[in-house]
Design a protein around this motif. Structure first.
Motif, mmCIF file in Angstrom:
data_model
loop_
_atom_site.group_PDB
_atom_site.id
_atom_site.type_symbol
_atom_site.label_atom_id
_atom_site.label_comp_id
_atom_site.label_asym_id
_atom_site.label_seq_id
_atom_site.Cartn_x
_atom_site.Cartn_y
_atom_site.Cartn_z
ATOM 1 N N LYS A 196 29.695 -7.723 -13.894
ATOM 2 C CA LYS A 196 30.882 -8.547 -13.727
ATOM 3 C C LYS A 196 31.425 -9.007 -15.088
ATOM 4 O O LYS A 196 32.608 -8.850 -15.381
ATOM 5 C CB LYS A 196 30.432 -9.780 -12.918
ATOM 6 N N ASN A 214 37.158 -6.584 -6.081
ATOM 7 C CA ASN A 214 37.830 -7.315 -7.161
ATOM 8 C C ASN A 214 38.694 -6.453 -8.076
ATOM 9 O O ASN A 214 39.348 -6.987 -8.966
ATOM 10 C CB ASN A 214 36.796 -8.078 -7.993
ATOM 11 N N TYR A 218 31.257 -5.762 -5.051
ATOM 12 C CA TYR A 218 31.999 -6.629 -5.974
ATOM 13 C C TYR A 218 33.136 -5.846 -6.645
ATOM 14 O O TYR A 218 34.278 -6.305 -6.711
ATOM 15 C CB TYR A 218 31.057 -7.232 -7.044
ATOM 16 N N LYS A 251 24.295 -7.564 -11.309
ATOM 17 C CA LYS A 251 25.676 -7.704 -10.829
ATOM 18 C C LYS A 251 26.456 -8.665 -11.732
ATOM 19 O O LYS A 251 27.605 -8.404 -12.070
ATOM 20 C CB LYS A 251 25.677 -8.207 -9.380
ATOM 21 N N GLU A 252 25.810 -9.761 -12.141
ATOM 22 C CA GLU A 252 26.471 -10.707 -13.051
ATOM 23 C C GLU A 252 26.769 -10.047 -14.399
ATOM 24 O O GLU A 252 27.810 -10.283 -14.997
ATOM 25 C CB GLU A 252 25.588 -11.951 -13.266
ATOM 26 N N GLN A 309 34.912 -7.894 -16.788
ATOM 27 C CA GLN A 309 35.924 -8.917 -17.084
ATOM 28 C C GLN A 309 36.372 -8.835 -18.547
ATOM 29 O O GLN A 309 37.567 -8.831 -18.839
ATOM 30 C CB GLN A 309 35.376 -10.315 -16.768
#
Ligand SMILES: [Zn+2]
Length: 417
Positions: free
Chosen positions: A62, A101, A97, A58-59, A66
């Motif tokens: 992300k 977001n 997420y 997930k990180e 981004q």
């Protein structure tokens, strides 16, 4: 013929003016997340990944998204179409997420409410229903529930399935599979297997095309090929079920005639449960099928392949076969005219050779960058090395005072001997 010359120039100019489709395979470890980038929009297919003490998919997702939306700020953090192929955690881990977001305009799922990744899939399905039920029509999200039985001979499409239309380049999105109502001859085990209910997506951008089969397994793949063989010809095959032995058949590959194949799986050096290592991804037989059928090439590369669970050995590939567990995140630019760029690799940081810490020559300061290793343990490793010679294996390292199984599980994938 002057007129034709002008016409040719005019057409050439226009084809040239179409920006390519970006195709991004995000390295989320064992799992899948594929981002398609168009001049005026995006499609995200799956938002999964691995989750253990070494890898947080997930990180990784992300940080990739981004960076992407920073570069493409014109897209205003909008995902025009978000597809979850099926409700397994390696495909849905980061889905909530993404939904929370980014501005998600349309969603496709197979509508199932159970499976290891049901929490995020259900939350999204429920949120969409709530938004549709309230009095404000402006917050509604387009939703399509993919049912295999409803799909006609040329694939299913609609304004929800295919919401993107750029000025002079209109991608086409078709679905070919989803949740099965009719068993179509599958036995109970095959039918209840969530993988066999994966949404299958084909995206065509001018002369360029890709096919994603989710985690569909052999028996359902046979049905897919039987129904839609003539529709499955594509340039790039997103290799099914993370290149598991049961996720690709020769008949499917023959129907696709791919130039390129990309496999989404984790680095096998992460030796924990639910990883590519534990499953033996990518399977050697699948890589060999691809070696025999993929038409494009890559410079010869030594890669690790699985021969059953937890058993790996190196082979050479020279066909255009790529893997997130081999190459890191992988992206291509696919032209409207059907030409594909060479891939661009974004190696995943801790897995690049140079960032592994060699316990046989690392300094104290280098050793202290490892999780769970402070000055005392770093000094103990060096003292042990001086007294007993080089470490050859994990068991050698476990004989260092202060290094037990729990420290080992934190550092195992960050070191080499
Ligand atoms: Zn999967």
């Amino acid at each position: 013929m002057k007129f034709f010359k002008v016409l040719t120039l005019f057409i050439a100019f226009h084809i040239h003016a179409q920006d390519p489709m970006g195709v991004h395979f995000i390295d989320v470890g064992q799992g899948s997340a594929t981002l398609l980038e168009f001049p005026c929009g995006t499609i995200l297919i799956d938002a999964g990944g691995e989750n253990n003490s070494v890898v947080d998919g997930k990180e990784r997702l992300k940080s990739y998204l981004q960076d992407f939306f920073k570069r493409r700020s014109d897209l205003n953090k909008t995902i025009d179409l978000f597809v979850l192929t099926h409700a397994h955690i390696d495909h849905t881990y980061g889905a909530q997420y993404v939904f929370d977001n980014y501005t998600v305009k349309n969603v496709i799922t197979n509508g199932r409410t159970f499976g290891s990744g049901k929490k995020n899939q259900n939350a999204i399905q429920d949120a969409i229903k709530e938004l549709a039920a309230n009095s404000d029509p402006d917050d509604d999200i387009g939703y399509y529930e993919a049912i295999a039985d409803d799909i006609d001979d040329t694939g299913e499409t609609s304004i929800v399935i295919d919401p993107i239309e750029c000025a002079n380049a209109d991608p086409q999105v078709h679905l070919f599979w989803g949740r099965m109502l009719d068993r179509q001859g599958l036995n109970n085990t095959e039918y209840t297997n969530g993988n066999n209910q994966s949404v299958v997506v084909k995206v065509t951008y001018g002369e360029s095309s890709i096919l994603i089969t989710g985690d569909l397994e052999e028996d359902a793949i046979d049905l897919l090929v039987e129904h839609y063989e003539s529709e499955l010809d594509v340039d790039l095959y997103v290799v099914g079920h993370h290149a598991s032995r049961n996720g690709t058949t020769i008949e499917l590959v023959e129907a696709m005639t791919p130039e390129i194949a990309v496999m989404s799986f984790g680095d096998p050096r992460v030796t924990q449960s639910w990883t590519a290592w534990a499953y033996g991804h990518p399977n050697v037989d699948v890589v060999e099928i691809l070696q025999a059928h993929v038409t494009g090439t890559r410079p010869e590369k030594e890669v690790w392949v699985g021969d059953g669970a937890k058993k790996f050995y190196p082979i050479e590939v020279d066909k255009a076969i790529y893997g997130t567990g081999w190459d890191g995140s992988i992206s291509f630019e696919a032209g409207f005219d059907g030409t594909w760029s060479a891939p661009v690799f974004k190696p995943t940081k801790f897995l690049t050779g140079s960032s592994l810490i060699n316990v046989n020559n690392a300094t104290q300061a280098e050793l202290e960058t490892l999780p769970g290793i402070g000055p005392t343990k770093a000094k103990a490793i060096i003292a042990h090395r001086l007294a007993n010679g080089e470490f050859a294996s994990e068991s050698d390292l476990l004989s260092v005072s202060g290094i037990g199984p729990s420290t080992m599980s934190q550092i195992r994938d960050l070191i080499e001997y």
